[in-house]
Design an enzyme around this catalytic site. Sequence first.
Site, PDB file in Angstrom:
ATOM      1  N   LYS A 118       0.864  -1.185   0.000  1.00  0.00           N
ATOM      2  CA  LYS A 118       0.000   0.000   0.000  1.00  0.00           C
ATOM      3  C   LYS A 118       0.894   1.226   0.000  1.00  0.00           C
ATOM      4  O   LYS A 118       2.022   1.168   0.491  1.00  0.00           O
ATOM      5  CB  LYS A 118      -0.874   0.020   1.263  1.00  0.00           C
ATOM      6  CG  LYS A 118      -2.102   0.879   1.139  1.00  0.00           C
ATOM      7  CD  LYS A 118      -3.234   0.107   0.521  1.00  0.00           C
ATOM      8  CE  LYS A 118      -4.433   0.974   0.222  1.00  0.00           C
ATOM      9  NZ  LYS A 118      -5.590   0.145  -0.200  1.00  0.00           N
ATOM     10  N   ASP A 158      -7.034   4.220  -4.513  1.00  0.00           N
ATOM     11  CA  ASP A 158      -7.701   4.099  -3.208  1.00  0.00           C
ATOM     12  C   ASP A 158      -8.306   5.487  -2.957  1.00  0.00           C
ATOM     13  O   ASP A 158      -8.532   6.233  -3.930  1.00  0.00           O
ATOM     14  CB  ASP A 158      -6.693   3.682  -2.114  1.00  0.00           C
ATOM     15  CG  ASP A 158      -7.368   3.248  -0.814  1.00  0.00           C
ATOM     16  OD1 ASP A 158      -7.854   2.118  -0.746  1.00  0.00           O
ATOM     17  OD2 ASP A 158      -7.438   4.057   0.137  1.00  0.00           O
TER      18      ASP A 158
HETATM   19  P1  NDP Z   1     -12.977   7.811  -2.851  1.00  0.00           P
HETATM   20  O1  NDP Z   1     -11.886   8.789  -2.686  1.00  0.00           O
HETATM   21  O2  NDP Z   1     -13.582   7.592  -4.173  1.00  0.00           O
HETATM   22  O3  NDP Z   1     -14.168   8.163  -1.848  1.00  0.00           O
HETATM   23  C1  NDP Z   1     -13.971   8.237  -0.478  1.00  0.00           C
HETATM   24  C2  NDP Z   1     -15.298   8.536   0.208  1.00  0.00           C
HETATM   25  O4  NDP Z   1     -15.152   8.374   1.601  1.00  0.00           O
HETATM   26  C3  NDP Z   1     -15.746   9.985  -0.005  1.00  0.00           C
HETATM   27  O5  NDP Z   1     -17.127  10.034   0.036  1.00  0.00           O
HETATM   28  C4  NDP Z   1     -15.112  10.674   1.177  1.00  0.00           C
HETATM   29  O6  NDP Z   1     -15.745  11.882   1.549  1.00  0.00           O
HETATM   30  C5  NDP Z   1     -15.292   9.643   2.268  1.00  0.00           C
HETATM   31  N1  NDP Z   1     -14.244   9.808   3.270  1.00  0.00           N
HETATM   32  C6  NDP Z   1     -12.911   9.710   3.072  1.00  0.00           C
HETATM   33  N2  NDP Z   1     -12.254   9.965   4.204  1.00  0.00           N
HETATM   34  C7  NDP Z   1     -13.195  10.233   5.128  1.00  0.00           C
HETATM   35  C8  NDP Z   1     -13.143  10.558   6.493  1.00  0.00           C
HETATM   36  N3  NDP Z   1     -11.971  10.676   7.139  1.00  0.00           N
HETATM   37  N4  NDP Z   1     -14.319  10.734   7.137  1.00  0.00           N
HETATM   38  C9  NDP Z   1     -15.510  10.622   6.476  1.00  0.00           C
HETATM   39  N5  NDP Z   1     -15.622  10.308   5.168  1.00  0.00           N
HETATM   40  C10 NDP Z   1     -14.477  10.115   4.516  1.00  0.00           C
HETATM   41  O7  NDP Z   1     -12.406   6.451  -2.250  1.00  0.00           O
HETATM   42  P2  NDP Z   1     -12.934   4.954  -2.457  1.00  0.00           P
HETATM   43  O8  NDP Z   1     -14.400   4.947  -2.632  1.00  0.00           O
HETATM   44  O9  NDP Z   1     -12.067   4.327  -3.482  1.00  0.00           O
HETATM   45  O10 NDP Z   1     -12.531   4.296  -1.062  1.00  0.00           O
HETATM   46  C11 NDP Z   1     -13.459   4.186   0.026  1.00  0.00           C
HETATM   47  C12 NDP Z   1     -13.002   3.081   0.963  1.00  0.00           C
HETATM   48  O11 NDP Z   1     -12.950   1.835   0.250  1.00  0.00           O
HETATM   49  C13 NDP Z   1     -11.605   3.242   1.566  1.00  0.00           C
HETATM   50  O12 NDP Z   1     -11.595   2.678   2.863  1.00  0.00           O
HETATM   51  C14 NDP Z   1     -10.729   2.391   0.649  1.00  0.00           C
HETATM   52  O13 NDP Z   1      -9.547   1.959   1.296  1.00  0.00           O
HETATM   53  C15 NDP Z   1     -11.672   1.234   0.390  1.00  0.00           C
HETATM   54  N6  NDP Z   1     -11.389   0.420  -0.782  1.00  0.00           N
HETATM   55  C16 NDP Z   1     -11.278   0.971  -2.028  1.00  0.00           C
HETATM   56  C17 NDP Z   1     -11.045   0.167  -3.127  1.00  0.00           C
HETATM   57  C18 NDP Z   1     -11.001   0.696  -4.509  1.00  0.00           C
HETATM   58  O14 NDP Z   1     -10.872  -0.106  -5.430  1.00  0.00           O
HETATM   59  N7  NDP Z   1     -11.110   2.000  -4.729  1.00  0.00           N
HETATM   60  C19 NDP Z   1     -10.845  -1.283  -2.971  1.00  0.00           C
HETATM   61  C20 NDP Z   1     -11.055  -1.782  -1.630  1.00  0.00           C
HETATM   62  C21 NDP Z   1     -11.290  -0.934  -0.594  1.00  0.00           C
HETATM   63  P3  NDP Z   1     -15.034  13.284   1.222  1.00  0.00           P
HETATM   64  O15 NDP Z   1     -15.245  13.492  -0.249  1.00  0.00           O
HETATM   65  O16 NDP Z   1     -15.737  14.283   2.092  1.00  0.00           O
HETATM   66  O17 NDP Z   1     -13.582  13.135   1.594  1.00  0.00           O
HETATM   67  O1  2IT Z   2      -7.897  -1.604  -0.664  1.00  0.00           O
HETATM   68  C1  2IT Z   2      -7.845  -2.113  -1.813  1.00  0.00           C
HETATM   69  O2  2IT Z   2      -7.976  -3.328  -1.988  1.00  0.00           O
HETATM   70  C2  2IT Z   2      -7.661  -1.215  -2.952  1.00  0.00           C
HETATM   71  N1  2IT Z   2      -7.603  -0.007  -2.764  1.00  0.00           N
HETATM   72  C3  2IT Z   2      -7.515  -1.780  -4.340  1.00  0.00           C
HETATM   73  C4  2IT Z   2      -6.098  -2.238  -4.570  1.00  0.00           C
HETATM   74  C5  2IT Z   2      -5.793  -2.680  -5.978  1.00  0.00           C
HETATM   75  O3  2IT Z   2      -4.605  -3.010  -6.195  1.00  0.00           O
HETATM   76  O4  2IT Z   2      -6.661  -2.718  -6.842  1.00  0.00           O
END
Ligand code: NDP
Ligand code: 2IT
Length: 439
Positions: A118, A158
């Site tokens: 990561k 992420d």
């Molecule tokens: P994005 O940046 O697309 O969206 C993040 C969302 O979470 C936004 O709505 C944001 O709000 C909110 N957020 C972020 N930080 C905070 C905080 N400290 N408090 C409250 N709300 C918060 O990210 P993703 O959708 O890609 O990621 C969301 C989660 O999913 C994370 O935990 C990530 O690690 C996990 N994840 C993502 C994957 C991927 O493929 N993208 C894969 C597996 C897991 P705001 O706009 O106000 O910051």
């Molecule tokens: O938390 C996760 O699994 C991710 N942000 C996706 C990682 C990836 O390599 O697609």
Amino acid sequence: MDEVRERNSHEPEFLQAVQEVAETVIPYIATQKIYDGKNILLRMVEPERAITFRVPWVDDQGEIRVNRGYRIQMNSAIGPYKGGLRFHPTVTMSVLKFLAFEQVFKNSLTTLPMGGGKGGADFDPKGKSDSEIMRFCHSFMAELFRYIGPNTDVPAGDIGVGSKEIGYLYGMYRKIRNEFTGVLTGKGLSWGGSLIRPEATGYGTVYFAENMLKTQKKSFENKIVSISGSGNVAQYAAEKAIQLGAKVVTLSDSSGYIYDEEGITEEKLAHVMQLKNVEKSRISAYIAKYSSAKFVAGKTPWKVACDIAMPCATQNELNGDDAKELIKNGCICVSEGANMPSTPEAILAFHKAKILFAPGKASNAGGVATSGLEMTQNSLRFNWPREEVNEKLKQIMSDIHSSCLAYGTEEDGYVNYVKGANIAGFVKVADAMLAQGVI
Ligand code: NDP
Ligand code: 2IT
């Protein structure tokens, strides 16, 4: 744990992730002679390599800014390091080590040959212009390129890193290395990306929940679903839940949540995507168009009654009191789209109430699994059609669910998915480490 705590005393998120794994895996190790005296878990909690670096860039006013960049290469026993990059002001070594540690188990669960890593930076993309984001990404990659490669370490997105940022990062890597390779995933379709990768994490979280519900002969049909976040994962979790006949009533961001009693339809979700992805607006803007909804500032959505909850924003966003409230209001299933969104107290409450609870390392593994499928397509120099990738994703989520049942079913029949995911993820990596000796 004492040794781990002492060595990482300033890393609360990392210790939280390790504690959860230790509680479930150590009792298992104790029953297996092959692990005797091998200190496998103690080796797994120490990153193979942790890199920090300076990321200097020039803002639109001509001022020189400096951020801190990171890449944690946690474990490569079963494949190249693989895992996302997070750009957010809260990024620290502790946050990235917890994410890298969880990634090792998650990637192992996907059945694909990927180690865990990561990275990211304490850069805040909010309020930055497009050219500032480009300059930052270029500077970040101008250092990161030394440590990654399609057979070494393959980063992805992420929080704060989506297809736009992956584009800028990829451009700089390609220029410096003079190579067109699958060194990043989440790429655009015309330059090596995979169909379904943008949707995969959210869809996968719903597919996993479908598998859990099926064990109780239930489905998404007519269920009330509460989702937090409104980014990549939340948007596609909502889309799939709606397609399966559920009524999604909440979305959120760091400013608060919206509650739409009448349900967020596909048309309303398209508006959310426009607001969040194109206009870079806040979720509160939703209520200007849809009067059936209200916005609750500064709060998470867990007081809203629902059948299924999907936390899809960030770590520790759902605490013990939230969990008790969800249970009291009739919630039967929690599928984590985010990484470690539920606190240990919340997980305890879900387990006590014996409701269906999936930890992110199992339920959100669809994102990285589809990244693995993107790597395969890049190696083959070929693209699979949308339906083929979606079917593979569904199969992987079902296989992960089966692994959780195999290791997590308790004497009374209740499935502890935390235990199941941790042990199933551990076994594959541990066996590879045993075979390769003390490295
Ligand atoms: P994005 O940046 O697309 O969206 C993040 C969302 O979470 C936004 O709505 C944001 O709000 C909110 N957020 C972020 N930080 C905070 C905080 N400290 N408090 C409250 N709300 C918060 O990210 P993703 O959708 O890609 O990621 C969301 C989660 O999913 C994370 O935990 C990530 O690690 C996990 N994840 C993502 C994957 C991927 O493929 N993208 C894969 C597996 C897991 P705001 O706009 O106000 O910051
Ligand atoms: O938390 C996760 O699994 C991710 N942000 C996706 C990682 C990836 O390599 O697609």
